[in-house]
Enzyme design. Structure first.
Site, short mmCIF file in Angstrom:
data_model
loop_
_atom_site.label_atom_id
_atom_site.label_comp_id
_atom_site.label_asym_id
_atom_site.label_seq_id
_atom_site.Cartn_x
_atom_site.Cartn_y
_atom_site.Cartn_z
N ASP A 172 0.87 -1.18 0.00
CA ASP A 172 0.00 0.00 0.00
C ASP A 172 0.90 1.23 0.00
O ASP A 172 1.30 1.71 1.06
CB ASP A 172 -0.88 0.03 1.25
CG ASP A 172 -1.89 -1.10 1.30
OD1 ASP A 172 -2.79 -1.10 0.45
OD2 ASP A 172 -1.79 -1.96 2.19
N ARG A 181 4.19 2.84 3.02
CA ARG A 181 5.04 1.83 3.65
C ARG A 181 6.53 2.15 3.47
O ARG A 181 7.31 1.97 4.38
CB ARG A 181 4.76 0.44 3.07
CG ARG A 181 3.28 0.05 3.03
CD ARG A 181 2.63 0.01 4.39
NE ARG A 181 1.21 -0.29 4.31
CZ ARG A 181 0.29 0.17 5.14
NH1 ARG A 181 0.63 0.99 6.11
NH2 ARG A 181 -0.96 -0.17 5.00
N ARG A 242 -6.79 10.66 1.53
CA ARG A 242 -6.44 9.55 0.63
C ARG A 242 -7.25 9.62 -0.67
O ARG A 242 -6.86 9.03 -1.67
CB ARG A 242 -6.69 8.21 1.33
CG ARG A 242 -5.88 8.02 2.60
CD ARG A 242 -6.37 6.82 3.40
NE ARG A 242 -6.22 5.59 2.65
CZ ARG A 242 -6.80 4.43 2.99
NH1 ARG A 242 -7.60 4.37 4.05
NH2 ARG A 242 -6.60 3.35 2.27
N LYS A 272 -9.57 1.26 -5.29
CA LYS A 272 -10.20 0.83 -4.04
C LYS A 272 -10.96 2.03 -3.43
O LYS A 272 -10.65 3.17 -3.77
CB LYS A 272 -9.16 0.29 -3.07
CG LYS A 272 -8.05 1.29 -2.67
CD LYS A 272 -6.98 0.63 -1.83
CE LYS A 272 -5.98 1.64 -1.29
NZ LYS A 272 -4.87 1.01 -0.55
N HIS A 273 -12.01 1.80 -2.63
CA HIS A 273 -12.52 0.56 -2.07
C HIS A 273 -13.95 0.39 -2.58
O HIS A 273 -14.83 1.15 -2.17
CB HIS A 273 -12.50 0.59 -0.57
CG HIS A 273 -11.17 1.01 0.00
ND1 HIS A 273 -10.75 2.33 0.06
CD2 HIS A 273 -10.15 0.28 0.54
CE1 HIS A 273 -9.55 2.40 0.62
NE2 HIS A 273 -9.15 1.17 0.92
N HIS A 285 -11.64 -0.31 9.63
CA HIS A 285 -10.61 -1.08 10.34
C HIS A 285 -11.12 -1.53 11.70
O HIS A 285 -10.66 -2.55 12.24
CB HIS A 285 -9.34 -0.24 10.52
CG HIS A 285 -8.61 0.01 9.25
ND1 HIS A 285 -8.89 1.08 8.44
CD2 HIS A 285 -7.60 -0.67 8.65
CE1 HIS A 285 -8.09 1.05 7.39
NE2 HIS A 285 -7.31 0.01 7.49
N ASP A 358 -10.34 -6.21 0.66
CA ASP A 358 -9.56 -5.45 1.62
C ASP A 358 -9.13 -6.44 2.70
O ASP A 358 -9.60 -7.59 2.74
CB ASP A 358 -10.41 -4.31 2.20
CG ASP A 358 -9.57 -3.15 2.72
OD1 ASP A 358 -8.35 -3.33 2.91
OD2 ASP A 358 -10.13 -2.07 2.95
#
Length: 634
Positions: A172, A181, A242, A272-273, A285, A358
């Site tokens: 990601d 990351r 995002r 996504k998503h 999450h 996901d």
């Protein structure tokens, strides 16, 4: 392009998997290795191209040189030789712990019962892995040579195991300071909402190209980006910056452009998503959000960016753990909904690429679907790959049992595996998925990439309020208090202001919820400085939503000194302090954005950004405090 200096035995090992798939016997693999490479070079369209940016190639190059019938034939041949467990393995995208394929780590022992990433690959033969940085614990991505070495080691384990199918190595890396990351030396890009503030699709393309090029250089061939959600809810705790913004047409245009940029860089893309996570105030999450849009609203607001991505040839679409009653009255999460995944995405929108879930360890998936149920239900809904299924042994066994019992017909299993194999063939992963460690170190964070990223980032800064000539700041020597949220951003901004402009800076971090003591300390300090620059980030304050930060800013303004505020994540923060003399939005709190902010503050760069979202008034959300497209200049 410098070719990967892999040994002949690596080529032979890799070729063996392809050879088996097209009917070459194991004893003839050495003699056939060159023929396999030549045949598959035509598939990838990049392996022998000196101008290629990735040894793994680009989907655009691959699709340009290979017929669909050739890909289908090779995938079918590979599929016929796979055992049931090898097929099931291809469905899973797993995480591994450690910086090399042979690193022993307790995280691997706990999840998989074996100590090293290579042993995990040999045990489960997964279709893909996903890299994380040390914040999650996996600690896969430290520096370019190390990442390339890890990728090569995992691929080596994959092509020597079972059906010898290379891995999809995913990550990601969306850009921005929320979901990323790879840290420096990787080039840091400003993120989607910041890019949309430039209104430049060229900047969006170049950003995705840089990210894709650097990922491909370290052996990462699948980026779970771009975000295609339309962020129309200022209270959205999980999407926000995002997203490219609140305007469907803007998002569609930028999503399409980002897909093209990632392809140019040499990685597969993922929108996504699905079917759209932009209008929620619950984080999937930790909970299960509900999207209350009608079908016509979904068609008008949420689905167009996904349609645009499909038209552009996006490789993958990731589902969301959200409830959408207008699409499925049963109220199961979209990831587990056959009407949404198969009925809408496959059949109505005509998407033929990979559908991935996901992360199945998120709260939106685990609340009602235990580890032996979530992967089966997701697959039955129409997903091809199952990302981060909790309790891998349980998940793998549940899918196997479902196939053996007939709950998942083997034809349905073959359909997804064939699609995964075709994707890998188009991506040019056969026969050699390896990359050059030396080239990785040269490409990642290159001077050209960093220079380009700096220019892009400077175009993102948005000046929203500027009363009585508060900005730009004078270049005459003075004292500047840099205060507010974020130790690292404050230090970066103070450094940028002080080192190159001769200003004497003081840094005072007050946190996400400054108490009365911190407010008093900062206010007293402001009285002894010529200028105070405050970094605001209401998102960091959780449900308190920046109320304490607003009290700090009101107290600073009351000193009568010059006060400048920058919202360093969401631009909405000014709702709580609408009378501040000057307010800018950076959409990002990384060092490049803080450096760009300093240049804008002193007029060295003219602010050019335009709001990609409207900023509603706090007391009357229906009334815009600042409209979509607002942006001031000097």
């Amino acid at each position: 392009m410098q070719q990967q200096p892999t040994s002949r035995r690596h080529l032979i090992a890799a070729a063996a998997g392809t050879a088996a798939g097209i009917g070459i016997t194991a004893s003839s693999v050495p003699a056939a290795a060159h023929a396999v490479r030549s045949a598959t070079s035509a598939l990838s369209g990049k392996l022998s191209d000196p101008s290629s940016t990735s040894l793994a190639g680009s989907s655009t190059g691959a699709s340009a040189h290979v017929s669909s019938s050739a890909v289908r034939a090779r995938a079918a041949a590979l599929l016929r030789r796979m055992s049931l467990d090898e097929k099931i393995g291809q469905l899973f995208v797993i995480e591994i712990y450690g910086q090399t394929a042979d690193t022993e780590h307790d995280g691997n022992r706990k999840l998989y019962g074996v100590p090293t990433p290579a042993e995990v690959i040999r045990k489960y033969r997964p279709g893909g892995v996903i890299y994380f940085d040390a914040r999650r614990g996996a600690d896969n991505v430290r520096e370019p040579r190390q990442i390339a070495r890890l990728s090569n080691g995992l691929q080596r384990a994959a092509v020597r195991t079972g059906a010898r199918v290379p891995l999809l190595v995913s990550i990601d890396q969306e850009g921005g300071s929320v979901v990323y990351r790879m840290l420096e030396p990787a080039t840091q890009l400003p993120g989607n909402m910041a890019l949309a503030a430039t209104r430049s699709t060229r900047d969006a393309f170049d950003s995705a190209d840089i990210i894709g090029t650097e990922l491909a250089a370290v052996g990462i061939n699948q980026n779970y980006a771009p975000v295609a959600d339309v962020n129309i809810n200022p209270a959205n705790p999980v999407i926000g910056v995002r997203s490219f913004g609140s305007d469907t047409q803007l998002c569609s245009r930028f999503v399409s452009t980002a897909v093209r940029g990632y392809h140019r860089g040499g990685v597969a893309s993922a929108a996504k998503h699905f079917p759209g996570h932009g209008d929620t105030d619950v984080d999937s999450h930790t909970g299960l959000p509900e999207i209350k849009h009608t079908r016509s609203e979904l068609d008008r607001i949420d689905l167009p960016p996904f349609r645009a991505a499909i038209r552009r040839g996006v490789d993958t679409i990731m589902t969301a753990h959200i409830v959408v009653p207008a699409l499925d009255p049963s109220r199961v999460p979209a990831t587990m909904s056959r009407p949404i995944v198969t009925g809408l995405l496959r059949e109505q929108l005509g998407f033929t690429g990979l559908i991935v879930t996901d992360a199945l360890d998120m709260g939106g998936a685990t609340a009602d679907f235990p580890p032996d149920v979530a992967p089966v239900r997701s697959f039955q809904a129409g997903c091809d790959q199952l990302v981060l299924a909790p309790k891998p042994e349980v998940a793998f066994g549940a899918v196997r049992d479902a196939v053996r019992s007939g709950a998942i017909p083997e034809e349905r299993l073959d359909e997804s595996v064939r699609r995964i194999l075709e994707h890998k063939l188009r991506r040019g992963l056969f026969p050699s998925p390896y990359v050059s460690e030396r080239r990785a170190a040269r490409i990642v964070g290159s001077r050209r990439h960093r220079s380009h990223a700096r220019q892009i980032t400077e175009r993102t800064i948005t000046l929203i309020r500027n009363e009585n000539g508060a900005l730009p700041l004078p270049h005459t020597p003075g004292t500047v208090l840099v205060t507010g949220w974020g130790t690292a951003p404050l230090a970066a901004l103070a450094r940028a202001i002080g080192e190159q402009r001769g200003q004497r800076t003081t840094t005072l971090e007050t946190g996400s919820r400054p108490d009365a003591t911190k407010v008093t300390e900062a206010t007293d300090a402001a009285r002894t400085h010529d200028v105070t620059v405050v970094l605001a980030n209401a998102s960091a304050a959780g449900k308190e939503d920046g109320a304490a930060q607003a009290k700090l800013i009101d107290s600073l303004v009351a000193t009568g000194r010059r006060v400048i505020v920058a919202g360093v994540r969401l631009p909405y923060d000014i709702r709580r302090f609408p009378d501040v003399p000057a307010y800018l939005a950076t959409y990002n709190y990384g060092t490049p954005s803080m450096t760009a902010l300093a240049r804008v503050l002193y007029g060295e760069v003219i602010p050019r950004g335009k709001l990609p979202v409207p900023i509603p008034a706090l007391d009357t959300p229906g009334r815009p405090l600042y409209p979509f497209g607002h942006g001031l200049h000097y």
